[in-house]
Design an enzyme around this catalytic site. Structure first.
Site, PDB file in Angstrom:
ATOM      1  N   HIS A  77       0.825  -1.205   0.000  1.00  0.00           N
ATOM      2  CA  HIS A  77       0.000   0.000   0.000  1.00  0.00           C
ATOM      3  C   HIS A  77       0.865   1.264   0.000  1.00  0.00           C
ATOM      4  CE1 HIS A  77      -2.177   3.153   2.377  1.00  0.00           C
ATOM      5  NE2 HIS A  77      -3.007   2.980   1.376  1.00  0.00           N
ATOM      6  N   GLU A  80       2.089   1.870  -3.402  1.00  0.00           N
ATOM      7  CA  GLU A  80       1.010   2.418  -4.241  1.00  0.00           C
ATOM      8  C   GLU A  80       0.996   3.956  -4.132  1.00  0.00           C
ATOM      9  OE1 GLU A  80      -3.228   3.793  -3.737  1.00  0.00           O
ATOM     10  OE2 GLU A  80      -3.112   1.776  -2.902  1.00  0.00           O
ATOM     11  N   HIS A  81       1.144   4.470  -2.921  1.00  0.00           N
ATOM     12  CA  HIS A  81       1.254   5.931  -2.739  1.00  0.00           C
ATOM     13  C   HIS A  81       2.473   6.480  -3.482  1.00  0.00           C
ATOM     14  CE1 HIS A  81      -1.412   7.242   0.798  1.00  0.00           C
ATOM     15  NE2 HIS A  81      -1.746   5.986   0.586  1.00  0.00           N
ATOM     16  N   GLU A 157      -3.511   8.377   7.510  1.00  0.00           N
ATOM     17  CA  GLU A 157      -4.633   7.630   6.910  1.00  0.00           C
ATOM     18  C   GLU A 157      -5.057   6.494   7.833  1.00  0.00           C
ATOM     19  OE1 GLU A 157      -5.345   4.755   3.020  1.00  0.00           O
ATOM     20  OE2 GLU A 157      -3.774   6.270   2.870  1.00  0.00           O
TER      21      GLU A 157
END
Length: 447
Positions: A77, A80-81, A157
């Site tokens: 993840h 992905e950022h 987040e």
């Protein structure tokens, strides 16, 4: 334009996840899907849809949080950022600004079993999207000045989505209790103490391992022909040299549960208590026969809307719940899970509600499923699959997620026929075999 992330997780009761039930198949008269593989190993799927001059361009990588190395949870993840931080050819922000200036949309998401990047754009810009995405497959440039602030973004987040939300905390605890050995027990976003340690070297090592043409699937849905897509892909992605063998996905298999478990959270912020039960169940990839299709229909019969058994018995007949439902996610690489949830009526304890849920399941196992119940569930399910064909993005998602876990285009196209072949006895047998196993229960309570 800021890109948005959807961390696709199947943990919240009733939440439609990226691996959700509606992504089952392509209906009876599905589109004419074309597939090919470039010399460098990149798989290509083309789904023509001529209704509007728009295309959806998606690149799926066969890695997700389930492939995160030990002690590096959240790296899929996090990367992905970081994929939006630019390349030598296209510095940070260039790609996103271009998509926005052309009136397009973009997105990216990480799931347990895959990571995907997509743009939806006017058809004449497809080649441009491919050129940028192909550059990003090999040309990512990362330095600490970009990586360190993004780590803080991910931690924030996590705080916003999970750490401040008791329901999300319960979902995380329930998954960790259900999956003690398989990586599905680890949150997609990662554990906070491990995210804090992720650095540029971790990201580049992971990128080098998984972001290769052999490990990717290009899905293009929309106003294009297969020949045009393959020619454009050859010009862009085709220039990336093959890296050899696709990375092997070696994951620990979850042992069969022998103990029932219960996790509970009591928190002053909880306004509505609820109960969840989760069972380990085979996925479409781990099933021995056709259990995944029976489990799809079982979820629909037991908890799919206001005609379902749980809703009828608990909400309408007994009045012990204000809502109840079930979900199952077939499209997983490893063993999946079957979930049931119920929200108590005022004055009803979760223990009493849990007992009532158990009675509904026992009743189904003892008495089986009636012909009208099965027909209704099947009709609803197949209608959902046919409606899915109206959405270009949805079709791209169905094929991409299936191929990313090792299914074939034929598997997707036969899904409806396989659902239609499930009989009442198979549904009852699925309930008997999988819902009589020890389960993990989650209780959410006000403090």
């Amino acid at each position: 334009m800021m890109h948005s992330h959807s961390v696709s997780s199947c943990s919240l009761p009733g939440a439609a996840a990226a691996d959700g039930r509606s992504e089952g198949g392509s209906g009876r008269r599905g589109p004419d899907v074309h597939t090919t593989t470039l010399d460098n190993g990149l798989d290509i799927v083309v789904i023509p849809d001529r209704r509007v001059p728009v295309v959806t361009h998606m690149v799926w990588y066969r890695n997700g949080s389930g492939d995160d190395p030990l002690r590096k949870s959240g790296i899929a993840h996090f990367l992905e950022h970081l994929m939006f931080k630019g390349t030598e050819k296209h510095p940070a922000g260039t790609f996103s600004h271009l998509v926005a200036s052309l009136g397009g949309q973009e997105n990216a998401f990480t799931s347990y079993d895959y990571t995907a990047y997509y743009q939806r754009i006017a058809r004449e810009h497809l080649g441009t999207m491919m050129a940028f995405e192909a550059d990003r497959m090999t040309g990512l440039v990362l330095d600490d000045s970009a990586v360190d602030p993004e780590r803080l973004v991910v931690l924030e987040e996590r705080r916003m989505r999970t750490d401040t939300d008791p329901a999300a905390q319960l979902s995380e605890a329930l998954a960790a209790a259900l999956y003690t050995h398989n990586p599905y027990g680890t949150p997609i976003i990662g554990w906070q103490h491990e995210i804090e340690t992720l650095d540029r070297h971790d990201a580049l090592a992971y990128y080098g391992r998984f972001y290769t043409p052999e490990n990717a699937i290009l899905v293009v849905a929309g106003d294009v022909g297969a020949d045009e897509v393959v020619a454009l892909a050859q010009e862009t992605y085709g220039r990336i040299p093959a890296r050899g063998e696709r990375p092997r996905r070696e994951r620990a298999r979850e042992p069969l549960p022998v103990a029932s478990k219960r996790v509970s959270i009591a928190d002053a912020r909880v306004e509505q208590p609820y109960l969840q039960r989760a069972w380990l169940a085979p996925s479409v990839r781990t099933q021995a026969g056709a259990e995944a299709y029976a489990l799809e229909l079982l979820a629909e019969i037991l908890g799919g809307g206001q005609t379902s058994l749980l809703y009828r018995h608990l909400v309408l007949d007994q009045g012990v719940a204000v809502n109840a439902g079930a979900s199952y996610h077939a499209t997983m690489l490893d063993d999946s899970r079957f979930d049931v949830y119920a929200v108590p009526a005022p004055g009803v304890t979760l223990e009493a509600l849990d007992a009532a849920v158990g009675q509904v399941i026992a009743h189904l196992v003892d008495n089986g499923v009636s012909a009208p119940e099965l027909a209704r569930a099947r009709t609803r399910f197949i209608a959902e699959m046919i409606y899915a064909q109206d959405s270009q993005v949805h079709m791209a998602h169905i094929y991409g997620s299936a191929l990313a876990i090792g299914e074939t285009v034929a598997d997707v196209q036969q899904w409806t026929a396989r659902i239609e072949a499930v009989d009442a006895e198979a549904v009852r047998e699925a309930a008997r075999r999988f819902l009589s196993r020890p389960h993990t229960a989650g209780f959410l309570l006000p403090a």
